[in-house]
Design an enzyme around this catalytic site. Structure first.
Site, mmCIF file in Angstrom:
data_model
loop_
_atom_site.group_PDB
_atom_site.id
_atom_site.type_symbol
_atom_site.label_atom_id
_atom_site.label_comp_id
_atom_site.label_asym_id
_atom_site.label_seq_id
_atom_site.Cartn_x
_atom_site.Cartn_y
_atom_site.Cartn_z
ATOM 1 N N CYS A 2 0.833 -1.201 0.000
ATOM 2 C CA CYS A 2 0.000 0.000 0.000
ATOM 3 C C CYS A 2 0.869 1.253 0.000
ATOM 4 O O CYS A 2 2.022 1.220 0.405
ATOM 5 C CB CYS A 2 -0.887 0.017 1.232
ATOM 6 S SG CYS A 2 -1.999 -1.385 1.286
ATOM 7 N N ARG A 27 2.882 1.260 -5.776
ATOM 8 C CA ARG A 27 2.876 0.424 -4.571
ATOM 9 C C ARG A 27 1.605 -0.414 -4.447
ATOM 10 O O ARG A 27 1.559 -1.369 -3.671
ATOM 11 C CB ARG A 27 3.015 1.295 -3.325
ATOM 12 C CG ARG A 27 4.262 2.138 -3.305
ATOM 13 C CD ARG A 27 4.358 2.897 -2.016
ATOM 14 N NE ARG A 27 4.604 1.998 -0.909
ATOM 15 C CZ ARG A 27 5.801 1.605 -0.512
ATOM 16 N NH1 ARG A 27 6.868 2.040 -1.134
ATOM 17 N NH2 ARG A 27 5.941 0.791 0.510
ATOM 18 N N TRP A 74 -3.151 -2.259 -1.898
ATOM 19 C CA TRP A 74 -2.820 -3.552 -2.505
ATOM 20 C C TRP A 74 -3.293 -4.583 -1.496
ATOM 21 O O TRP A 74 -2.732 -4.719 -0.413
ATOM 22 C CB TRP A 74 -1.308 -3.636 -2.713
ATOM 23 C CG TRP A 74 -0.869 -4.830 -3.514
ATOM 24 C CD1 TRP A 74 -0.771 -4.916 -4.868
ATOM 25 C CD2 TRP A 74 -0.444 -6.101 -2.996
ATOM 26 N NE1 TRP A 74 -0.327 -6.160 -5.230
ATOM 27 C CE2 TRP A 74 -0.117 -6.903 -4.103
ATOM 28 C CE3 TRP A 74 -0.315 -6.631 -1.721
ATOM 29 C CZ2 TRP A 74 0.329 -8.211 -3.967
ATOM 30 C CZ3 TRP A 74 0.124 -7.938 -1.585
ATOM 31 C CH2 TRP A 74 0.447 -8.707 -2.703
ATOM 32 N N ASN A 100 -0.263 0.616 6.051
ATOM 33 C CA ASN A 100 0.517 -0.210 5.128
ATOM 34 C C ASN A 100 1.181 -1.313 5.941
ATOM 35 O O ASN A 100 1.961 -1.007 6.850
ATOM 36 C CB ASN A 100 1.580 0.646 4.427
ATOM 37 C CG ASN A 100 2.515 -0.187 3.560
ATOM 38 O OD1 ASN A 100 2.152 -1.275 3.104
ATOM 39 N ND2 ASN A 100 3.708 0.308 3.324
ATOM 40 N N GLY A 101 0.877 -2.554 5.625
ATOM 41 C CA GLY A 101 1.486 -3.664 6.360
ATOM 42 C C GLY A 101 0.450 -4.711 6.680
ATOM 43 O O GLY A 101 -0.645 -4.725 6.101
ATOM 44 N N GLU A 462 15.486 -14.567 -15.784
ATOM 45 C CA GLU A 462 15.013 -13.183 -15.701
ATOM 46 C C GLU A 462 14.075 -12.869 -16.875
ATOM 47 O O GLU A 462 13.033 -12.226 -16.703
ATOM 48 C CB GLU A 462 16.225 -12.232 -15.677
ATOM 49 C CG GLU A 462 15.885 -10.752 -15.641
ATOM 50 C CD GLU A 462 15.074 -10.310 -14.425
ATOM 51 O OE1 GLU A 462 14.865 -11.088 -13.494
ATOM 52 O OE2 GLU A 462 14.612 -9.152 -14.440
ATOM 53 N N LYS A 466 10.202 -11.614 -16.468
ATOM 54 C CA LYS A 466 9.694 -10.375 -17.058
ATOM 55 C C LYS A 466 8.469 -10.661 -17.923
ATOM 56 O O LYS A 466 7.480 -9.935 -17.891
ATOM 57 C CB LYS A 466 10.760 -9.778 -17.952
ATOM 58 C CG LYS A 466 11.645 -8.651 -17.670
ATOM 59 C CD LYS A 466 11.529 -7.721 -16.566
ATOM 60 C CE LYS A 466 11.387 -8.323 -15.220
ATOM 61 N NZ LYS A 466 12.147 -7.814 -14.156
ATOM 62 N N GLU A 469 5.434 -11.445 -15.699
ATOM 63 C CA GLU A 469 4.961 -10.279 -14.948
ATOM 64 C C GLU A 469 4.136 -9.317 -15.788
ATOM 65 O O GLU A 469 3.100 -8.854 -15.340
ATOM 66 C CB GLU A 469 6.165 -9.465 -14.457
ATOM 67 C CG GLU A 469 6.836 -9.959 -13.237
ATOM 68 C CD GLU A 469 7.983 -9.030 -12.873
ATOM 69 O OE1 GLU A 469 8.944 -8.915 -13.654
ATOM 70 O OE2 GLU A 469 7.908 -8.414 -11.807
ATOM 71 N N HIS A 485 16.367 -34.088 -19.168
ATOM 72 C CA HIS A 485 15.934 -34.798 -17.958
ATOM 73 C C HIS A 485 14.477 -34.501 -17.608
ATOM 74 O O HIS A 485 14.088 -34.640 -16.462
ATOM 75 C CB HIS A 485 16.862 -34.440 -16.792
ATOM 76 C CG HIS A 485 18.284 -34.814 -17.058
ATOM 77 N ND1 HIS A 485 18.722 -36.122 -17.035
ATOM 78 C CD2 HIS A 485 19.355 -34.066 -17.404
ATOM 79 C CE1 HIS A 485 20.007 -36.153 -17.347
ATOM 80 N NE2 HIS A 485 20.414 -34.917 -17.577
ATOM 81 N N LYS A 577 5.447 -3.016 -6.258
ATOM 82 C CA LYS A 577 6.895 -2.855 -6.433
ATOM 83 C C LYS A 577 7.677 -3.145 -5.150
ATOM 84 O O LYS A 577 8.742 -3.728 -5.205
ATOM 85 C CB LYS A 577 7.201 -1.437 -6.914
ATOM 86 C CG LYS A 577 8.657 -1.249 -7.238
ATOM 87 C CD LYS A 577 8.866 -0.562 -8.553
ATOM 88 C CE LYS A 577 10.312 -0.571 -8.991
ATOM 89 N NZ LYS A 577 10.661 -1.748 -9.792
HETATM 90 C C1 F6R Z 1 10.666 -8.304 -10.826
HETATM 91 C C2 F6R Z 1 10.387 -7.598 -9.606
HETATM 92 C C3 F6R Z 1 10.345 -8.365 -8.326
HETATM 93 C C4 F6R Z 1 11.429 -7.805 -7.404
HETATM 94 C C5 F6R Z 1 11.360 -8.481 -6.038
HETATM 95 C C6 F6R Z 1 12.447 -7.975 -5.105
HETATM 96 O O1 F6R Z 1 10.531 -7.477 -11.927
HETATM 97 O O2 F6R Z 1 10.229 -6.405 -9.598
HETATM 98 O O3 F6R Z 1 10.536 -9.728 -8.541
HETATM 99 O O4 F6R Z 1 12.661 -8.007 -8.006
HETATM 100 O O5 F6R Z 1 10.113 -8.249 -5.464
HETATM 101 O O6 F6R Z 1 12.335 -6.607 -4.858
HETATM 102 P P1 F6R Z 1 13.522 -5.761 -4.295
HETATM 103 O O7 F6R Z 1 14.626 -5.783 -5.285
HETATM 104 O O8 F6R Z 1 12.958 -4.406 -4.086
HETATM 105 O O9 F6R Z 1 13.968 -6.412 -3.005
#
Ligand code: F6R
Length: 582
Positions: A2, A27, A74, A100-101, A462, A466, A469, A485, A577
Site C-alpha cells: 500500500c 505500490r 494492494w 501499510n502492512g 530473468e 519479465k 509479470e 531430464h 513494487k
Molecule cells: C521483478 C520484480 C520483483 C522484485 C522483487 C524484489 O521485476 O520487480 O521480482 O525483483 O520483489 O524486490 P527488491 O529488489 O525491491 O527487493
C-alpha cells in the site's frame, strides 16, 4: 504494497496529495481512498479502481482542507471492495486510519473489541477501534497510540486523523514511512517521490517513531524509547525523473535509460566495490540473497564468483532461515534489493552473522540503514513495477565486484567501454522491428520457453519472469544442459522457445537441435546467427558484459508483448513494487 501520503500545513492539502499519490500508485492500485476535513468533520471518500478514476468520481480535487491523507491499496486481508479500501474508521467515523502492512494478530484483537461495529474484512480496521476504545477510557491520543503500537504484531505503519484534532499522527512500525519538511507544511509518506516536487528535505523515520504534526510544527517521539537521531537529509533526485517524458510507459523509459546508466559506470567511484571485493576475497563463504529479479542477479553473482574460485551461493529471501545454521562469523552476505524494503530480507537480516554488504537502490530504506556497507545501485527512481534498470545496474556492480576480487578489473572496464560503444546497435529500427515482430508472434501464446546454458540460463530466468509479470503469459526458463531430464517433454510442434545465447558453444547448439527436432520454434538472441534459429536477434558481444544486450532484448520482448496484448506493463495485475509483507 500500500501507499500512504499525508499532509498537514498552511496550504490546501488536496493538490499536494492528488499529485503525490500518482507517484505512489506503483505500490498498489486495487483501490484508492482519502480522508479530508470539511466543516470540522472528517470526510472519507474511497472506492475500487485506480486513483484517477476515484478522484474524478468523487470530485476530490474540489475540496479544500489543510490536512488530509490519501491511500492506494494492494489487498492483503479482505477482498478488493469499497468497504475494504482505506481509510477505515471507528464506530462514530471520528477517527480515520490509513495503513501499510499486515497486523498478524488482528483476529484476536477484533474479538477483544466486543461491541464495536466492524464494516470491513481488513486487519486495518482494528486500529481505529482500538484507538476509540482507549480514548473512551480517557487516554490521550499519544497514550492510545502507544498502546496500539504495543498491541499489534507484524510490520504495520499507519497515519491517523481525528475529528476536532489539529494534529495528525503517523506511526512507523516496520513498513516504510518518511517525513518531508515542506515550506508551509509537513508530509508523511511511504516514499519520497510522492512529495519530491515540493520538498527534498527528508527525515528517514525509524521503527517505533511516532510523528505528531500539524500546520505549524512537527515532533517525533520513539515509542520503543530509542534515542536514534533524526537528521534532515537533502535528497538529490530530479523531480523530472518522475515523469514518463517522451515514452508511453515507464517500463520503456527505464529500459532505454540503461544505455546512459551503463555509460555512467565509466566514471563511477568503485571504492566501495573494491572494499566489497576485498571482504569477499577473505570470506569463509559468500551468500548472495535477494527476491525475484534481485535473486536472479544474486544467482548470477554467485556463479561468476564461483568461477573465480570463491565459495559463493545464492539464496532466495524466504530461504535464508533454512540456511541460517550454516552461517559463520567470517561469512560475507551480499543483500540485493531495489526497494531496500523487501520483507523476506528484513526479517532474516539478524540471522546473517558476518559482514553484510547491501546493493540497494533506495536511499534511506530499511536495508540501506541496517547493513555494514551500502553500494548504491545508482539506477535512479524505478517506477515501473517490473525491475529493469535496477537489475541491470546490480549485474554490472556484481561483475565489477567479481573483477576486483579476481584481479581482472582493468579488462572488465575495457569490456564495459566496448559494450558502451556498441550498444547503440540494439536500439536501431531494424532490431526494434524484429523485436516487435517477435512480440506479435508471441502475444497469443499460452506458454513460452526461455532456454540457455550457464550464464544464458540465468538470463533466461530473468527473461521468463519479465514475460510472466507484464504479459501474463506463462513463461518458463530451462537450463539447456538439463533439458533432456524432463522439460523436453513439453516441446511440441510450434512451441515458442527463446534461446539466450551468451557464448555460442557446441553444447548450447546440441540442446537447441534437440528442441528443434521436436518441432520447437527457436528465437535466438545471440552474437552470431545459426541454422538452428527460426528467428534471430543479433546482439553485440562484450566480454564479461555480454549479458547486457541479451537482458535488454528480453526486456523489450516482454514489454512489446504486453503492449500488444493491451496490458499496461507499468502496473501488472496483482503485483506491487515494494513487497513489504511476508
Ligand atoms: C521483478 C520484480 C520483483 C522484485 C522483487 C524484489 O521485476 O520487480 O521480482 O525483483 O520483489 O524486490 P527488491 O529488489 O525491491 O527487493
Amino acid at each position: 504494497m500500500c501507499g500512504i501520503i499525508a499532509y498537514s500545513g498552511k496550504d490546501n492539502a488536496v493538490p499536494y496529495l492528488v499529485d503525490g499519490i500518482k507517484n505512489l500508485e506503483y505500490r498498489g492500485y486495487d483501490s484508492f481512498g482519502c480522508a479530508l476535513i470539511d466543516k470540522g468533520n472528517i470526510i472519507v471518500r474511497k472506492d475500487v479502481g485506480d486513483t484517477a478514476s476515484v478522484l474524478n468520481k468523487y470530485r476530490i480535487i474540489k475540496n479544500f482542507s489543510n490536512q488530509g491523507m490519501f491511500h492506494t491499496r494492494w489487498a492483503t486481508h479482505g477482498g478488493i471492495s469499497k468497504e475494504n479500501a482505506h481509510p477505515l474508521t471507528d464506530c462514530k467515523g471520528e477517527i480515520a486510519v490509513v495503513h501499510n502492512g499486515i497486523i498478524e494478530n488482528w483476529q484476536d484483537i477484533k474479538v477483544s473489541l466486543d461491541g464495536h461495529r466492524f464494516v470491513s474484512q481488513t486487519d486495518t480496521e482494528v486500529i481505529p477501534h482500538l484507538l476509540e476504545e482507549r480514548l473512551s477510557r480517557g487516554d490521550s491520543m499519544e497514550r492510545a497510540l502507544r498502546a496500539v503500537f504495543n498491541e499489534i504484531k507484524g510490520a504495520s505503519s499507519f497515519v491517523v486523523m481525528r475529528k476536532g484534532d489539529s494534529n495528525m499522527y503517523a506511526v512507523k512500525h516496520g513498513a516504510p514511512l518518511v517525513l518531508g519538511l515542506g515550506k508551509n507544511g509537513f508530509f508523511v509518506s511511504s516514499d519520497i517521490p510522492s512529495f519530491l516536487k515540493y520538498t527534498n528535505k527528508v527525515v528517514f523515520l525509524h521503527d517505533g517513531d511516532l510523528v505528531v504534526f500539524n500546520q505549524n510544527s512537527v515532533r517525533i517521539k520513539n515509542l520503543l524509547n530509542k534515542k536514534d537521531k533524526h537528521d534532515v537529509h537533502t535528497v538529490d533526485i530530479s523531480p523530472g525523473s518522475l515523469d514518463k517524458g517522451k515514452y508511453r510507459h515507464f517500463m520503456l523509459k527505464e529500459i532505454n535509460e540503461q544505455s546512459k546508466l551503463l555509460k555512467s559506470f565509466e566514471n563511477y567511484d568503485f571504492s566501495k566495490v573494491r572494499l566489497a571485493a576485498s571482504k569477499i576475497r577473505s570470506a569463509h563463504r559468500v551468500y548472495l540473497v535477494g527476491a525475484g529479479s534481485s535473486f536472479h542477479a544474486a544467482a548470477y553473482g554467485a556463479l561468476i564468483l564461483r568461477k573465480s574460485g570463491i565459495d559463493a551461493i545464492a539464496i532466495q529471501g524466504q530461504d535464508i532461515q533454512n540456511f541460517s545454521r550454516l552461517f559463520e562469523r567470517n561469512d560475507v552476505f551480499v543483500i540485493i534489493s531495489q526497494s531496500g524494503e523487501t520483507a523476506d530480507l528484513i526479517r532474516s537480516l539478524q540471522l546473517m552473522k558476518g559482514f553484510r554488504i547491501g546493493i540497494i537502490n533506495t536511499e534511506g530504506s530499511y536495508l540501506s540503514r541496517n547493513v555494514d556497507l551500502v553500494i548504491n545501485m545508482m539506477a535512479g527512481i524505478e517506477k515501473a513495477v517490473a525491475a529493469t534498470k535496477s537489475f541491470m545496474n546490480t549485474m554490472v556492480l556484481l561483475e565489477m565486484i567479481n573483477s576486483y576480487a579476481n584481479g581482472s578489473s582493468e579488462s572488465a572496464m575495457h569490456d564495459l567501454k566496448l559494450l558502451n560503444l556498441n550498444l547503440y546497435s540494439l536500439f536501431v529500427p531494424s532490431v526494434l522491428s524484429a523485436i516487435k515482430r517477435i512480440a506479435e508472434e508471441l502475444k497469443d501464446d499460452g506458454d513460452i520457453f526461455y532456454v540457455g546454458r550457464d550464464y544464458g540460463y540465468l538470463i533466461s530466468l530473468e527473461g521468463a519472469l519479465k514475460m510472466k509479470e507484464v504479459s501474463y503469459i506463462h513463461a518458463e526458463a530451462f537450463d539447456l544442459s538439463t533439458i533432456k531430464h524432463g522439460p523436453l517433454a513439453l516441446i511440441s510442434q510450434g512451441s515458442k522457445v527463446i534461446a539466450a545465447v551468451t557464448e555460442p558453444v557446441e553444447e548450447t547448439f546440441y540442446g537447441l537441435e534437440e528442441i528443434k527436432a521436436r518441432g520447437g520454434h527457436i528465437i535466438g538472441i545471440s552474437p552470431s546467427n545459426s541454422t538452428v534459429f527460426d528467428e534471430f536477434v543479433h546482439v553485440p558481444e562484450a566480454g564479461v558484459f555480454s549479458f547486457v544486450p541479451l537482458v535488454i532484448v528480453a526486456q523489450l520482448i516482454s514489454y512489446y508483448t504486453a503492449v500488444k496484448r493491451g496490458i499496461n506493463p507499468d502496473k501488472p495485475r496483482n503485483l506491487a513494487k515494494s513487497v513489504t509483507v511476508n
